[in-house]
Design a protein around this motif. Sequence first.
Motif, PDB file in Angstrom:
ATOM      1  N   SER A 258      43.542 -18.879  19.554  1.00 42.84           N
ATOM      2  CA  SER A 258      44.154 -17.572  19.833  1.00 42.84           C
ATOM      3  C   SER A 258      44.556 -17.435  21.295  1.00 42.84           C
ATOM      4  CB  SER A 258      43.193 -16.441  19.460  1.00 42.84           C
ATOM      5  OG  SER A 258      42.002 -16.523  20.223  1.00 42.84           O
ATOM      6  N   HIS A 382      37.814 -11.216  23.344  1.00 44.72           N
ATOM      7  CA  HIS A 382      36.907 -10.728  22.310  1.00 44.72           C
ATOM      8  C   HIS A 382      36.891  -9.203  22.263  1.00 44.72           C
ATOM      9  CE1 HIS A 382      33.021  -9.592  20.513  1.00 44.72           C
ATOM     10  NE2 HIS A 382      33.104 -10.718  19.835  1.00 44.72           N
ATOM     11  N   GLY A 384      39.242  -7.196  23.423  1.00 44.23           N
ATOM     12  CA  GLY A 384      40.567  -6.605  23.286  1.00 44.23           C
ATOM     13  C   GLY A 384      40.978  -5.775  24.484  1.00 44.23           C
ATOM     14  N   ARG A 440      44.824  -6.515  21.435  1.00 48.02           N
ATOM     15  CA  ARG A 440      44.274  -6.231  20.105  1.00 48.02           C
ATOM     16  C   ARG A 440      44.556  -7.380  19.152  1.00 48.02           C
ATOM     17  NH1 ARG A 440      45.874  -5.164  15.391  1.00 48.02           N
ATOM     18  NH2 ARG A 440      48.066  -5.162  16.033  1.00 48.02           N
ATOM     19  N   ARG A 441      45.787  -7.920  19.186  1.00 50.84           N
ATOM     20  CA  ARG A 441      46.133  -9.032  18.301  1.00 50.84           C
ATOM     21  C   ARG A 441      45.268 -10.255  18.594  1.00 50.84           C
ATOM     22  NH1 ARG A 441      51.474  -7.767  19.700  1.00 50.84           N
ATOM     23  NH2 ARG A 441      51.494  -9.650  21.008  1.00 50.84           N
ATOM     24  N   SER A 443      42.340 -10.301  20.028  1.00 51.56           N
ATOM     25  CA  SER A 443      40.953 -10.009  19.660  1.00 51.56           C
ATOM     26  C   SER A 443      40.718 -10.209  18.171  1.00 51.56           C
ATOM     27  CB  SER A 443      40.598  -8.571  20.063  1.00 51.56           C
ATOM     28  OG  SER A 443      39.274  -8.256  19.676  1.00 51.56           O
ATOM     29  N   GLU A 444      41.634  -9.734  17.356  1.00 51.45           N
ATOM     30  CA  GLU A 444      41.479  -9.877  15.904  1.00 51.45           C
ATOM     31  C   GLU A 444      41.500 -11.346  15.502  1.00 51.45           C
ATOM     32  OE1 GLU A 444      44.529  -7.526  14.117  1.00 51.45           O
ATOM     33  OE2 GLU A 444      43.478  -5.623  14.454  1.00 51.45           O
ATOM     34  N   ALA A 445      42.409 -12.126  16.087  1.00 48.65           N
ATOM     35  CA  ALA A 445      42.481 -13.548  15.756  1.00 48.65           C
ATOM     36  C   ALA A 445      41.262 -14.296  16.279  1.00 48.65           C
ATOM     37  CB  ALA A 445      43.760 -14.154  16.336  1.00 48.65           C
ATOM     38  N   ARG A 447      38.198 -13.198  16.760  1.00 45.71           N
ATOM     39  CA  ARG A 447      36.965 -12.879  16.030  1.00 45.71           C
ATOM     40  C   ARG A 447      36.970 -13.380  14.594  1.00 45.71           C
ATOM     41  NH1 ARG A 447      34.440  -7.421  17.637  1.00 45.71           N
ATOM     42  NH2 ARG A 447      35.152  -6.992  19.750  1.00 45.71           N
ATOM     43  N   ASP A 448      38.151 -13.623  14.037  1.00 42.84           N
ATOM     44  CA  ASP A 448      38.278 -13.921  12.613  1.00 42.84           C
ATOM     45  C   ASP A 448      37.999 -15.404  12.354  1.00 42.84           C
ATOM     46  OD1 ASP A 448      38.789 -13.821   9.945  1.00 42.84           O
ATOM     47  OD2 ASP A 448      40.910 -13.318  10.108  1.00 42.84           O
TER      48      ASP A 448
END
Length: 526
Positions: A258, A382, A384, A440-441, A443-445, A447-448
């Motif tokens: 990411s 992490h 965001g 935000r993008r 962070s989502e990637a 953490r996933d």
Amino acid sequence: MTRAWAWLVALALAGWASPGGLPPAAEGARILGVFGHIGKSHWDVFEPLMQELARRGHQVTVVSHFPQAAPRANYTDVSLKGSLTDFSPVGQIDVTEMKVDNMWDVYNEHLLLSQLAVTGCEVAFAHPDVQRLLRSNETFDLLITELFTTDCYVAFAHHYNIPSIGLSSCMMMPWAYERFGNPQNPAYIPDLFHAHGMQMSFWERWQNSWKILLDNLAYEYLYHRPSEQVVRRYFKDLPPLKEIARNVSMMFVNTHVSLSHARPYVPAVLEVGGIHLPQRKPLPKDVKEFLDGAGEEGVVYFNMGSMIRATSMAPEKRRAFLEAFGRMGQRVLWKWEEADMPGQTPNVKTSRWLPQFDILNHPKVKVYIGHGGLLGSTEAAHAGVPMVAIPIFGDQRANVQNLLQAGMALKLDYHDVTADSVLAALKEVLQNPKYREGARRVSEAFRDRPVGPLDAAVFWTEYVLRHNGAPFLRNAVAADLAWYQRWLLDVVAASAAAFVLAVLALRALAARLLPHGPIAHKLKGE
């Protein structure tokens, strides 16, 4: 889904479950960790893995400059603390001594890092406690060490006749690719020490190619050869360090796709970006009150990391930041290594130490001003939180370029810092929603994941133990090819030679078959 079930499902999806069920956990192994670099930020990446291996029942012995503050079960320290007295300033670097984006200063960085690497080898192997360990009857099953600026510590793997795993607290060093047979195409893999992105122009690709070549030459003559001379004073009948390093089973790299973008890795290279992230803890009372008490404008968090002394900042730079902060509505939380700050404005709170990860996860923190170190960048990703990034040296240039491409940061050169430039940068990040959205993008990637980075590192450590070094993970064919074979230059040369020979043969044949025709005259140049 509980953590245990998530782990089982992830293993099954990854194909790690055998027909007879999941592979058994590696029995309590004797693991030796050797970390001779004095940088605290590096140790912050390695310590969680060594602690977790001990917690899971392995007997862990660690040679480092950072012994545990309190005794820990299954964990034995061989402390080097205080032995690198000549390099005590390395833990705290003066900003005024560093320059940005200058090729000559990258060379100076190589000189500093190589001196630290070679001296670190000498100090570690000469240390009485290390010598006692080497002379003892201790046995080990696995070596874990840092693959950074020197390979001297892989000598322990040869001494104990055990497999080894390498750790990297940053992106892979330019000289680490070859030993794993990992692709390092300069057309799209930027050099660690320079600020190129993945998408490079012709001129940038030209520069990148030469920079990678020069970095590898610097490693050979500034790092590797002097380190080899040091090690041979302490080990008899030692094969070349490069030969030992080529047999390292795996490498754990503190990156995540990411942020570092997609790039090819052989199975022996595993990304574990975020392995250092701790469990969130309550904030200190004064910090919590300062953050909670901020209005809708929120808080600007300012921290230049564990290695750079903010107090070494030139007075005019400090005044520039303070003037910019004084013209803003936000509160500012600033890591400052002294009790007092000259000219401190009422909206600024300073502290010698700050729990960065917990602060970044506070909802009132709107932007993070930092140097672009990989640990801080990872923590911002992490949480965001968008950044104003001020790279100073080392991999920070490349890290910041990745942050820019991810859309979660704006770059500010340290030498361009004025009150107006700081204010403009902060207003842009605070007021333009694209930075918050980019963070935000990311962070989502970030953490996933099916499995957390620490769990993944432990699993593959035990995998190497279970499979006697797992030599099949290493791309031995590619790693053992000569450089001209890897780049198919021998194929290109042979093909070009074959083409030239074919043309000459056809020319000779035509001249023989058509001795008096127009073609023959043309061939003869008449």
